[in-house]
Design a protein around this motif. Structure first.
Motif, PDB file in Angstrom:
ATOM      1  N   GLY A 627       0.791  -1.225   0.000  1.00 42.56           N
ATOM      2  CA  GLY A 627       0.000   0.000   0.000  1.00 42.56           C
ATOM      3  C   GLY A 627       0.814   1.261   0.000  1.00 42.56           C
ATOM      4  N   ILE A 628       2.123   1.168   0.276  1.00 42.02           N
ATOM      5  CA  ILE A 628       2.985   2.348   0.214  1.00 42.02           C
ATOM      6  C   ILE A 628       3.274   2.620  -1.258  1.00 42.02           C
ATOM      7  CG2 ILE A 628       5.151   3.375   0.935  1.00 42.02           C
ATOM      8  CD1 ILE A 628       3.088   2.771   3.195  1.00 42.02           C
ATOM      9  N   LYS A 629       3.002   3.832  -1.708  1.00 38.69           N
ATOM     10  CA  LYS A 629       2.994   4.109  -3.151  1.00 38.69           C
ATOM     11  C   LYS A 629       4.382   4.221  -3.765  1.00 38.69           C
ATOM     12  CE  LYS A 629      -1.510   6.437  -2.986  1.00 38.69           C
ATOM     13  NZ  LYS A 629      -2.238   7.691  -3.245  1.00 38.69           N
ATOM     14  N   GLN A 630       5.395   4.433  -2.953  1.00 38.46           N
ATOM     15  CA  GLN A 630       6.758   4.543  -3.470  1.00 38.46           C
ATOM     16  C   GLN A 630       6.813   5.551  -4.625  1.00 38.46           C
ATOM     17  OE1 GLN A 630       8.935   3.215  -1.725  1.00 38.46           O
ATOM     18  NE2 GLN A 630       8.182   1.323  -0.846  1.00 38.46           N
ATOM     19  N   ARG A 631       6.389   6.782  -4.337  1.00 43.47           N
ATOM     20  CA  ARG A 631       6.326   7.798  -5.378  1.00 43.47           C
ATOM     21  C   ARG A 631       7.669   7.955  -6.092  1.00 43.47           C
ATOM     22  NH1 ARG A 631       1.984   9.061  -7.532  1.00 43.47           N
ATOM     23  NH2 ARG A 631       2.820  11.115  -8.079  1.00 43.47           N
ATOM     24  N   ARG A 632       7.667   7.757  -7.392  1.00 43.61           N
ATOM     25  CA  ARG A 632       8.821   7.926  -8.277  1.00 43.61           C
ATOM     26  C   ARG A 632       9.953   6.947  -7.998  1.00 43.61           C
ATOM     27  NH1 ARG A 632      11.649  12.694  -8.129  1.00 43.61           N
ATOM     28  NH2 ARG A 632      11.239  12.955  -5.924  1.00 43.61           N
ATOM     29  N   GLY A 982       2.315   0.775  -6.138  1.00 43.24           N
ATOM     30  CA  GLY A 982       2.650   2.059  -6.737  1.00 43.24           C
ATOM     31  C   GLY A 982       1.532   3.063  -6.831  1.00 43.24           C
ATOM     32  N   THR A 983       0.311   2.671  -6.499  1.00 44.53           N
ATOM     33  CA  THR A 983      -0.795   3.614  -6.636  1.00 44.53           C
ATOM     34  C   THR A 983      -1.980   3.111  -5.832  1.00 44.53           C
ATOM     35  OG1 THR A 983      -2.107   4.844  -8.262  1.00 44.53           O
ATOM     36  CG2 THR A 983      -1.810   2.492  -8.664  1.00 44.53           C
ATOM     37  N   SER A 984      -2.958   3.961  -5.674  1.00 46.09           N
ATOM     38  CA  SER A 984      -4.283   3.508  -5.270  1.00 46.09           C
ATOM     39  C   SER A 984      -5.207   3.733  -6.455  1.00 46.09           C
ATOM     40  CB  SER A 984      -4.782   4.268  -4.039  1.00 46.09           C
ATOM     41  OG  SER A 984      -4.781   5.658  -4.261  1.00 46.09           O
ATOM     42  N   PHE A 985      -6.356   3.065  -6.438  1.00 42.69           N
ATOM     43  CA  PHE A 985      -7.269   3.136  -7.581  1.00 42.69           C
ATOM     44  C   PHE A 985      -8.698   3.305  -7.075  1.00 42.69           C
ATOM     45  CE2 PHE A 985      -5.905  -1.380  -6.933  1.00 42.69           C
ATOM     46  CZ  PHE A 985      -7.044  -1.833  -6.279  1.00 42.69           C
ATOM     47  N   MET A1033       7.992   0.452 -12.596  1.00 43.39           N
ATOM     48  CA  MET A1033       7.611  -0.923 -12.910  1.00 43.39           C
ATOM     49  C   MET A1033       6.825  -1.437 -11.715  1.00 43.39           C
ATOM     50  SD  MET A1033       8.044  -3.244 -15.380  1.00 43.39           S
ATOM     51  CE  MET A1033       9.540  -2.789 -16.272  1.00 43.39           C
ATOM     52  N   TRP A1034       5.511  -1.634 -11.920  1.00 47.30           N
ATOM     53  CA  TRP A1034       4.617  -1.869 -10.792  1.00 47.30           C
ATOM     54  C   TRP A1034       3.948  -3.237 -10.874  1.00 47.30           C
ATOM     55  CZ3 TRP A1034       6.039   1.339  -7.333  1.00 47.30           C
ATOM     56  CH2 TRP A1034       6.440   2.638  -7.670  1.00 47.30           C
ATOM     57  N   ASN A1035       4.005  -3.949  -9.755  1.00 46.20           N
ATOM     58  CA  ASN A1035       3.454  -5.297  -9.682  1.00 46.20           C
ATOM     59  C   ASN A1035       1.932  -5.259  -9.523  1.00 46.20           C
ATOM     60  OD1 ASN A1035       3.787  -8.092  -7.357  1.00 46.20           O
ATOM     61  ND2 ASN A1035       3.673  -8.141  -9.579  1.00 46.20           N
ATOM     62  N   LEU A1036       1.233  -5.978 -10.378  1.00 49.12           N
ATOM     63  CA  LEU A1036      -0.212  -6.187 -10.269  1.00 49.12           C
ATOM     64  C   LEU A1036      -0.375  -7.673 -10.039  1.00 49.12           C
ATOM     65  CD1 LEU A1036      -3.124  -5.170 -10.456  1.00 49.12           C
ATOM     66  CD2 LEU A1036      -2.970  -5.410 -12.942  1.00 49.12           C
ATOM     67  N   ARG A1053       4.327  -1.460 -16.787  1.00 48.62           N
ATOM     68  CA  ARG A1053       5.452  -0.563 -17.050  1.00 48.62           C
ATOM     69  C   ARG A1053       4.875   0.810 -17.390  1.00 48.62           C
ATOM     70  NH1 ARG A1053       8.465   1.105 -21.880  1.00 48.62           N
ATOM     71  NH2 ARG A1053      10.697   1.363 -21.410  1.00 48.62           N
ATOM     72  N   VAL A1054       4.864   1.695 -16.385  1.00 45.97           N
ATOM     73  CA  VAL A1054       4.337   3.055 -16.570  1.00 45.97           C
ATOM     74  C   VAL A1054       5.521   3.925 -16.988  1.00 45.97           C
ATOM     75  CG1 VAL A1054       3.124   4.966 -15.495  1.00 45.97           C
ATOM     76  CG2 VAL A1054       2.578   2.615 -14.836  1.00 45.97           C
ATOM     77  N   TRP A1055       5.456   4.464 -18.190  1.00 46.07           N
ATOM     78  CA  TRP A1055       6.669   4.986 -18.814  1.00 46.07           C
ATOM     79  C   TRP A1055       6.386   6.231 -19.630  1.00 46.07           C
ATOM     80  CZ3 TRP A1055      11.486   4.120 -17.817  1.00 46.07           C
ATOM     81  CH2 TRP A1055      12.488   4.480 -18.730  1.00 46.07           C
ATOM     82  N   ASN A1056       7.386   7.074 -19.746  1.00 52.85           N
ATOM     83  CA  ASN A1056       7.457   8.062 -20.816  1.00 52.85           C
ATOM     84  C   ASN A1056       8.916   8.195 -21.213  1.00 52.85           C
ATOM     85  OD1 ASN A1056       8.641   9.561 -18.784  1.00 52.85           O
ATOM     86  ND2 ASN A1056       7.389  11.378 -19.085  1.00 52.85           N
TER      87      ASN A1056
END
Length: 1085
Positions: A627-632, A982-985, A1033-1036, A1053-1056
């Motif tokens: 649950g910790i988002k680990q921002r960036r 990496g996020t909440s939804f 790179m976030w685990n689902l 893989r959330v990327w730009n």
């Protein structure tokens, strides 16, 4: 390949710039928490108050290696402000950490401060001690040893061990009484005794024939000592970080503040021998003894003590002149010490400093060039940084003494220029011994002589092989000259090491400065800096414009660190195997610092968390922060797609920030099935005091970790059939305190219960007999405050409820029972006991919904809605983000399944059963390593019916800042639980059957709750909307451990293409490398 190399080079350059705010991060970090308290001990036989560090006198010994980074949280539990200084540590570019009143505000009582510094390019024997008041007279000192790196040889055979001896004079009088005496204008009496390691008598054990290093430091207040060992010679090998010509001595003089290291070979007949320290140059000779005990000795030490030198000052000067630099040996760096030809450099400035003992305003003071130093309320370094007028004047002290000038009180600062080479002469016209120390540097001691120094004395200087050190003695009516290369910008204390004289004014500061403001010269002000005096007001005045400049710089520096302006919490966790009895029978368990469950982390929004995990298992290990988002910074996520596991018998340090988060979370092992053996714990984040909460503050809170449990060893591969539910509170009762019997037989206090499902496979229903549960928060989201008799909590989920003790004074059952497990129902209980209760919980237990009633659970889930007007971690209301109005740019429809692949049971997503490659996906992505994953392995929708499942490393490519819809389709007869790192939804819909686009009409697009883990009921679907604003790179994954272990997971893989520290931090310099990344050169800062 050329482009890849260029990108890699650019990353290295960026890292070099970003490292400016950190100590050199490629080197080891050592974390400490020290609590400073008073205690009562009897060092000289009678009880007196002393200062303890973590209950120890002397304090804990710091054993470091060259370039180690030290992070030390000092908690001051005294009744006075307090500081420690690190005697001999150069604090390269970092006088902010020097721990003296000219650089640091003292740590107030019942508060703390964290020192962060590096033992950069140093080896040797040093100490630390309190720099405030006369605290040093009460203790708080200790040894600080810096060992060489394994790649750097030492110029002597490795000793068979080493011993640290802290020797010093000691008063029976309390430090406060001593201070009052000095404040009244009286000098201190002669000390009452000598101590060796805080004792009048101690024993050191060694083996005959072996050679040991003795690290000797004079930690006393005022008295030089002579050190000797009966029947043994002392081979001097190091003085304060300098390797020296290895002469052998019978005795050694060690002056106040100095340190020396000698080799002693136990080459005498087996018996005990006296170790002796005695005062030098004193009418009354104080002596302390210890015993050197040969391990095969049967005879106590006997005979007369070895004698000190007969002669006084001239003998000592002669000995001091024999200490010469070993020019061919290296110290902390590979180059020989003699490669720096100090004697060929012409000094740019000469400073002659003459000490004296004048009366000022009728009271004794000590002065330098007729100026007696006083500490201003504002540290000089802060005054310098904020350009605060009136703190000090560079004209307050002259560079040469003047007999015609009357003594005065002032704040003495000598201006010098960075990279100058200067000559400093200490002229002692008094009849007492002097000892001078310079912070921030070592210096060449080039000459001693009696009488008055004149420029002609330079002909006697040793300009070839004088040793370097940080503290130099000056004999009575004599002079000592040092040469210093001013290569360390900052505000540096030059003081008498004789503490009475320092306290009454024999000190000053060197301002080593350049107008070129560069992080290559000096680190910027620490973000945890303590402010006091005029700096407190000035900093507040500058808040209007300071952040725009300073935070802009921090945005760049933050790439290698968590955001440093917020609080740091430091932990060291040892992971071990142990025997536990959770279900009444012994079984192996995984312990953290000996605890099962592990320690609960109690944090506040934006805290920086630094956890050094030491793996003492026989398997590789990782912890993930659920649950910790680990921002960036997916680098810190602790799963195999982002991190190499920590090998046995090694350690790794997580560093992350709980940025903009509140709520109830957990942590657990992500490797193997380690979670089935323990290693999990609670992780609670409280709101900042400036942020209101949408409910009255509770009277207390409790963390409940609930989960199913196996008696089977986690290493044994079996079907999950032998389940029992376990309350991880290993106590019989939860006792609610502060409930008074007189409150009309009712206890109307309200408590917060943080409830998490830490199990492997099973949803549970939670309830408390006779009490309703007011739901207030779900995984960081404040919810509409509905009251429930019972709550379903699925695997990996957390909820927070308020419970008001409104019943009669009695015990009440807390119950958790398994859901959707018919015909088996597993139940566990705890007891809620009112204060004053003498009654057991009544029978029967409160009942929950029917075990397999899915509709009941769906209906309840739909009532859990976001509180739109409440804020969470930030001041803006939760409802200010209108997620329901944002167009969806990508839809993923993910169907779980069970299949046989190669004859073995596997779980799959869209027909792909995930397998972990040997190289973490994140490392492969960063270093462009081919063959680790393929973005075409998994499709956005399930394959046609009848398609055979296969193995693969599933990664879905997504674009940073896109808004995505994910539907979890469960066509199996088992409940599912899905977690996203990496996020909440936003959870916008649940329903039975197969999802179709028409189901979007049923979505809750107004107040769907945000969370990190969502349940999917049997033969049903759940829909979430997610804003992809966190690059990485976030685990689902399935939160059900068996299914995840057998392949029900993938990565997003959330990327730009923009490489920017604003969107993602760079690879941590302490990153572990494995697989195809193993042989890559580590990124260095």
């Amino acid at each position: 390949m050329g482009g890849t190399r260029l990108l890699h080079l650019l990353r290295v350059v960026v890292l070099a710039l970003l490292s400016a705010f950190l100590v050199q991060a490629e080197d080891a970090y050592k974390y400490y928490t020290w609590t400073v308290t008073y205690g009562t001990l009897s060092p000289l036989g009678s009880p007196q108050q002393v200062i303890l560090i973590n209950g120890q006198f002397p304090g804990p010994q710091l054993d470091l290696v060259t370039n180690d980074n030290v992070v030390l949280n000092l908690v001051n539990k005294l009744d006075e402000p307090f500081l420690l200084t690190w005697n001999g540590i150069k604090q390269r570019k970092n006088s902010w950490q020097d721990g003296v009143l000219g650089t640091n505000c003292p740590i107030s009582p019942n508060s703390n401060y964290t020192y962060k510094f590096q033992a950069k390019d140093q080896i040797g024997t040093y100490t630390y001690f309190p720099s405030t008041q006369l605290h040093k007279a009460a203790g708080g000192f200790g040894g600080l040893n810096v060992y060489h790196r394994s790649v750097i040889p030492v110029p002597y055979p490795y000793p068979d061990g080493d011993f640290t001896l802290l020797i010093g004079d000691w008063y029976k009088t309390s430090h406060k009484a001593l201070g009052e005496s000095l404040d009244s204008g009286k000098s201190l009496a002669f000390p009452d005794g000598l101590l060796i390691n805080g004792q009048a008598h101690t024993t050191i054990n060694g083996d005959q024939g072996k050679t040991y290093m003795f690290r000797i430091s004079n930690v006393g207040m005022s008295t030089s000592i002579n050190f000797r060992i009966q029947g043994h010679t002392l081979k001097l090998v190091e003085i304060e970080g300098s390797h020296i010509i290895q002469n052998t001595y019978d005795t050694l003089d060690v002056h106040v503040g100095q340190s020396a290291a000698v080799l002693v070979t136990l080459n005498q007949p087996p018996k005990d021998y006296y170790i002796v320290a005695s005062t030098r140059f004193s009418r009354k000779v104080l002596t302390a003894t210890a015993v050197l005990h040969y391990s095969n000795s049967n005879s106590p030490a006997s005979g007369p003590l070895p004698s000190p030198p007969i002669h006084q000052y001239h003998w000592s000067v002669k000995q001091a002149r024999t200490y010469r630099w070993n020019l061919t040996a290296n110290a902390a760096r590979p180059n020989p010490q003699g490669s720096y030809h100090y004697g060929k450099i012409t000094p740019a400035k000469t400073i002659v400093l003459s000490n004296s003992a004048p009366l000022i305003n009728g009271k004794l003071r000590y002065a330098v060039n007729k100026v007696s130093y006083v500490n201003p309320d504002t540290p000089l370094k802060l005054g310098d940084y904020f350009n605060i007028p009136g703190i000090y004047s560079v004209d307050s002290i002259q560079s040469l003494p003047s007999d015609s000038t009357p003594a005065s009180i002032a704040t003495s600062v000598v201006p010098t220029s960075l990279h100058d080479f200067i000559e400093v002469v200490f002229q002692n016209n008094e009849n007492t011994m002097q000892s001078w120390h310079l912070d921030g540097y070592d210096f060449w001691v080039v000459g001693y002589g009696f009488g008055q120094w004149t420029p002609a004395k330079r002909r006697t200087y040793n300009l070839v092989d004088a040793l370097t050190r940080h503290t130099a003695q000056v004999y009575p009516n004599a002079w000592t000259t040092i040469l210093v290369s001013l290569d360390n910008q900052g505000m540096w204390n030059l003081r008498s090491a004789i503490w009475e004289r320092q306290y009454l004014g024999q000190q000053l500061y060197l301002r080593v400065w350049t107008s070129d403001h560069s992080l290559a010269n000096e680190y910027d002000i620490p973000n945890n800096v303590l402010l006091c005096g005029k700096a407190r007001v000035t900093a507040k005045m500058k808040e209007s414009f300071f952040p725009s400049v300073f935070l802009g710089i921090l945005a760049c520096w933050g790439a290698l660190s968590v955001i440093a302006e917020d609080r740091y919490l430091y932990f060291t966790w040892e992971i071990t195997n142990g025997t536990i009895y959770p279900l009444g029978v012994p079984q192996p368990g995984i312990l953290i610092n000996g605890q099962f469950p592990g320690p609960t982390i109690e944090a506040i929004t934006n805290d920086n968390i630094v956890v050094n995990v030491i793996n003492k298992l026989d398997e590789k290990f990782l912890i993930t922060w659920n649950g910790i988002k680990q921002r960036r910074t997916s680098w810190q996520d602790g799963v195999l797609g982002t991190n190499c596991p920590i090998p046995p018998k090694t350690n790794w340090t997580y560093k992350f920030q709980v940025k903009d988060q509140i709520g109830t979370y957990t942590y657990f092992p992500s490797t193997k099935i380690h979670k089935a053996a323990g290693g999990f714990g609670g992780f609670n984040i409280a709101q900042r005091s400036v942020i209101s909460i949408p409910y009255p503050a509770p009277d207390g809170e409790f963390t409940l970790l609930i989960g199913d449990w196996y008696k089977t060893n986690h290493k044994v591969s079996k079907e999950i059939t032998h389940l029992k539910l376990l309350f991880t509170f290993l106590i019989a009762y939860i006792i609610i305190q502060n409930c008074h019997k007189k409150l009309r037989l009712f206890c109307r206090k309200t408590y917060k219960f943080r409830v998490s499902n830490v199990g492997l496979a099973t949803s549970f229903n939670f309830r408390i007999q006779g009490h309703s549960l007011k739901l207030i928060e779900v995984e960081g989201a404040h919810t509409m405050q509905e009251s429930y008799d019972s709550l379903d909590v699925h695997v990996g989920q957390s909820v927070t409820v308020l419970v008001t003790l409104s019943g009669s004074i009695s015990d009440y059952a807390i119950v958790a029972s398994s859901r959707f497990t018919d015909p088996i129902v597993l139940t566990t209980t705890a007891t809620l006991r009112y204060e004053g209760s003498n009654s057991k919980a009544p029978i029967p237990l409160p009942t929950g919904p029917a075990t397999n009633d899915v509709d009941w659970s769906i209906k309840q889930a739909r009532t859990i809605r976001l509180n739109l007007t409440a804020n969470a971690a930030r001041p803006n209301p939760q409802g200010s983000f209108h997620y329901g109005t944002i167009p969806v740019l990508r839809t993923l429809l993910l169907a779980n399944s069970e299949a046989k692949i190669n004859g073995l049971l596997r779980n799959a997503v869209n027909g792909i059963s995930y397998i972990n490659p040997n190289t973490p996906l994140k490392l492969a992505d960063w270093f462009n390593i081919p063959g680790v994953f393929d973005l075409n392995t998994i499709k956005d929708v399930p394959p046609p019916p009848g398609t055979l499942a296969k193995l693969g490393t599933s990664v879905v490519g997504l674009t940073l800042h896109d808004f995505a819809e994910i539907i979890f389709q469960n066509n199996e007869n088992y409940i599912q639980s899905w977690h996203m790192d990496g996020t909440s939804f936003y959870v916008v819909g649940y329903d039975n059957g197969v999802w179709t686009p028409d189901a979007r009409k049923t979505y809750n697009l107004i107040d769907g709750v945000t969370r990190h883990t969502v349940q999917v009921y049997p033969n049903s679907w759940s829909a979430i909307l997610v804003s992809l604003d966190n690059k990485g790179m976030w685990n689902l994954r399935s939160a059900i451990s068996q299914r995840r272990y057998l392949g029900q997971e993938l990565y997003l893989r959330v990327w730009n293409n923009e490489q920017s520290v604003y969107t993602e931090t760079v690879v941590p310099p302490n990153a572990l490398y494995c697989g195809k990344a193993k042989h890559l050169p580590k990124i260095k800062s």
